[in-house]
Design a protein around this motif. Structure first.
Motif, PDB file in Angstrom:
ATOM      1  N   VAL A 257      43.333  46.768  36.196  1.00 47.47           N
ATOM      2  CA  VAL A 257      42.134  46.253  36.858  1.00 47.47           C
ATOM      3  C   VAL A 257      42.501  45.880  38.297  1.00 47.47           C
ATOM      4  CG1 VAL A 257      41.535  45.239  34.612  1.00 47.47           C
ATOM      5  CG2 VAL A 257      42.301  43.746  36.446  1.00 47.47           C
ATOM      6  N   ASP A 258      41.475  45.607  39.103  1.00 45.91           N
ATOM      7  CA  ASP A 258      41.688  45.223  40.501  1.00 45.91           C
ATOM      8  C   ASP A 258      41.954  43.715  40.568  1.00 45.91           C
ATOM      9  OD1 ASP A 258      41.749  44.839  43.170  1.00 45.91           O
ATOM     10  OD2 ASP A 258      39.677  45.463  43.561  1.00 45.91           O
ATOM     11  N   TYR A 259      43.224  43.330  40.402  1.00 49.48           N
ATOM     12  CA  TYR A 259      43.582  41.904  40.373  1.00 49.48           C
ATOM     13  C   TYR A 259      43.365  41.225  41.724  1.00 49.48           C
ATOM     14  CZ  TYR A 259      45.665  42.771  35.821  1.00 49.48           C
ATOM     15  OH  TYR A 259      45.845  43.104  34.500  1.00 49.48           O
ATOM     16  N   GLN A 260      43.455  42.025  42.800  1.00 53.07           N
ATOM     17  CA  GLN A 260      43.318  41.402  44.119  1.00 53.07           C
ATOM     18  C   GLN A 260      41.883  40.964  44.394  1.00 53.07           C
ATOM     19  OE1 GLN A 260      45.465  43.695  47.120  1.00 53.07           O
ATOM     20  NE2 GLN A 260      46.849  44.308  45.484  1.00 53.07           N
ATOM     21  N   ALA A 261      40.953  41.452  43.577  1.00 53.88           N
ATOM     22  CA  ALA A 261      39.548  41.060  43.770  1.00 53.88           C
ATOM     23  C   ALA A 261      39.197  39.795  42.969  1.00 53.88           C
ATOM     24  CB  ALA A 261      38.635  42.212  43.349  1.00 53.88           C
ATOM     25  N   PHE A 262      40.162  39.219  42.258  1.00 52.15           N
ATOM     26  CA  PHE A 262      39.860  38.033  41.450  1.00 52.15           C
ATOM     27  C   PHE A 262      39.421  36.866  42.341  1.00 52.15           C
ATOM     28  CE2 PHE A 262      42.398  38.736  37.248  1.00 52.15           C
ATOM     29  CZ  PHE A 262      41.638  39.870  37.010  1.00 52.15           C
ATOM     30  N   ALA A 263      38.545  36.041  41.774  1.00 49.96           N
ATOM     31  CA  ALA A 263      37.971  34.924  42.525  1.00 49.96           C
ATOM     32  C   ALA A 263      38.981  33.789  42.685  1.00 49.96           C
ATOM     33  CB  ALA A 263      36.736  34.420  41.797  1.00 49.96           C
ATOM     34  N   GLU A 264      38.588  32.789  43.450  1.00 53.17           N
ATOM     35  CA  GLU A 264      39.373  31.563  43.632  1.00 53.17           C
ATOM     36  C   GLU A 264      39.736  30.958  42.281  1.00 53.17           C
ATOM     37  OE1 GLU A 264      41.583  29.525  44.781  1.00 53.17           O
ATOM     38  OE2 GLU A 264      40.484  29.519  46.684  1.00 53.17           O
ATOM     39  N   THR A 265      41.017  30.541  42.154  1.00 52.12           N
ATOM     40  CA  THR A 265      41.472  30.003  40.867  1.00 52.12           C
ATOM     41  C   THR A 265      41.250  28.493  40.758  1.00 52.12           C
ATOM     42  OG1 THR A 265      43.676  29.562  41.729  1.00 52.12           O
ATOM     43  CG2 THR A 265      43.322  31.716  40.710  1.00 52.12           C
ATOM     44  N   VAL A 266      40.989  27.843  41.881  1.00 50.61           N
ATOM     45  CA  VAL A 266      40.808  26.390  41.864  1.00 50.61           C
ATOM     46  C   VAL A 266      39.321  26.065  41.883  1.00 50.61           C
ATOM     47  CG1 VAL A 266      41.387  24.200  42.973  1.00 50.61           C
ATOM     48  CG2 VAL A 266      42.933  26.159  43.190  1.00 50.61           C
ATOM     49  N   VAL A 267      38.884  25.292  40.903  1.00 50.06           N
ATOM     50  CA  VAL A 267      37.499  24.811  40.889  1.00 50.06           C
ATOM     51  C   VAL A 267      37.554  23.317  41.196  1.00 50.06           C
ATOM     52  CG1 VAL A 267      35.441  24.453  39.497  1.00 50.06           C
ATOM     53  CG2 VAL A 267      36.814  26.527  39.173  1.00 50.06           C
ATOM     54  N   ARG A 268      37.005  22.949  42.344  1.00 50.72           N
ATOM     55  CA  ARG A 268      37.021  21.540  42.748  1.00 50.72           C
ATOM     56  C   ARG A 268      35.704  20.927  42.293  1.00 50.72           C
ATOM     57  NH1 ARG A 268      41.013  20.614  47.060  1.00 50.72           N
ATOM     58  NH2 ARG A 268      39.919  18.638  47.223  1.00 50.72           N
ATOM     59  N   VAL A 269      35.777  20.104  41.266  1.00 51.40           N
ATOM     60  CA  VAL A 269      34.541  19.641  40.642  1.00 51.40           C
ATOM     61  C   VAL A 269      33.704  18.773  41.570  1.00 51.40           C
ATOM     62  CG1 VAL A 269      35.210  19.905  38.225  1.00 51.40           C
ATOM     63  CG2 VAL A 269      35.846  17.838  39.441  1.00 51.40           C
TER      64      VAL A 269
END
Ligand code: ZN
Length: 353
Positions: A257-269
């Motif tokens: 898969v296109d791993y470089q297109a993955f979204a931000e891994t940090v969710v700041r609540v």
């Protein structure tokens, strides 16, 4: 000609014939194992006993896995060349003394190469649980590779803001660990293992610009289509040290898969409400219907079925909000015509200041 010379010739000829008849299948990926302590007395979550570790290495040996040098594997993959079938690389994080005492003799028994990611402050401070610079130099002379795990093993992205000051401080931390490693032990590859596998898009981009490769702690193997600033590794200690589950992972291949297109891994609540986060996946090939139906993601202990937009795109998110801290989405699918699985993992950090 003596009998033994004849026999030798016969073996030579039959070995050649065999290798011509059955060319070695080559691989396009390497699976990487991640260890910390090799010690029965340290915290179980990041440890396995020397006996368990010996069991893992014996399994690799018995099953014909090729334990390869991580640098050579990276070079081959980046050059588009093939690796030996069943290639595996071994990594240790944190430069614990137990690696020197307990893991090295086992690695040397099999002549297996390995990499140790070093956080340099405990070495400079002569922490009793850590290796010394002398031990690290010796380890390198005996064939080990040393790489960067920051100076202080801080949480790099658990900070109030990701402004220019934060980025500069973080890069200074990484560059000074690199400098300490080079001053004390000589040439050091520009590889960073993120402490706790935590990173964000900004940090990945800055490392890419500076020529670093980055390693996370989400599970999976490395292939040409990997995100080179967020390479996966299979944690293999603590809850993951059971050989039964490790076997499946060792036999798996990185899901293409296109791993470089993955979204931000940090969710700041405090700043966004994207919890649970959505993982959007672009497959590099059009998947067959039967395979598409069998993609499963394991999240917070339950199996979830992704939502397919078309033959190449799918999305997955947890059924409920992820708890504060780290969580992973692990997804697998059968490989068409094979008995093993594709593997994909994304680690998330749910963070509140
Ligand atoms: Zn670490």
């Amino acid at each position: 000609m003596t009998f033994s010379a004849l026999r030798h010739l016969f073996l030579l000829v039959s070995a050649t014939a065999l290798s011509l008849a059955t060319p070695l299948h080559a691989a396009q990926h390497v699976n990487v194992l991640l260890y910390h302590h090799v010690n029965a007395d340290t915290p179980r979550s990041t440890s396995l006993s020397p006996e368990e570790f010996a069991g893992h290495m014996a399994y690799l040996h018995e099953q014909g896995y090729q334990v390869v040098d991580l640098g050579e594997a990276i070079d081959l993959i980046q050059a588009g060349q093939e690796l030996p079938e069943k290639s595996v690389a071994i990594t240790f994080d944190d430069a614990w003394r137990s690696i020197y005492d307990n893991a090295l003799p086992i690695m040397e028994k099999y002549d297996y190469p390995y990499t140790v990611f070093v956080n340099t402050d405990p070495i400079d401070e002569r922490n009793k649980m850590s290796m010394t610079w002398d031990m690290l130099r010796e380890l390198k002379q005996r064939g080990g590779t040393l790489a960067n795990h920051t100076t202080d093993h801080d949480y790099l992205v658990r900070k109030p803001t990701y402004d220019q000051d934060w980025l500069q401080r973080t890069l200074d931390n990484i560059e000074s660990a690199q400098q300490r490693l080079e001053d004390e032990t000589g040439d050091t590859p520009k590889w960073l293992a993120y402490p706790y596998g935590e990173y964000n898009l900004q940090l990945k981009q800055a490392l890419k610009e500076r020529g670093y490769i980055g390693f996370g702690q989400q599970s999976g193997g490395i292939a040409a289509f990997s995100d080179w600033q967020a390479l996966p590794r299979f944690p293999a200690a603590g809850p993951y040290s059971n050989l039964k589950t490790l076997k499946l992972k060792l036999a798996s291949q990185p899901m293409p898969v296109d791993y470089q297109a993955f979204a931000e891994t940090v969710v700041r609540v405090d700043q966004d409400d994207s919890n649970p986060p959505v993982l959007s996946v672009n497959m590099l090939n059009q998947e067959k219907k039967g395979v598409r139906d069998q993609v499963r993601c394991f999240i917070l202990g339950s199996a979830e079925t992704p939502d397919w937009q078309d033959k190449q795109h799918w999305q997955i998110s947890a059924a409920k909000a992820l708890p504060a801290g780290r969580s992973r989405y692990n997804c697998t699918s059968p490989i068409w015509g094979q008995s093993n699985y594709y593997w994909l993992s994304q680690q998330w950090l749910i963070y509140q200041e």
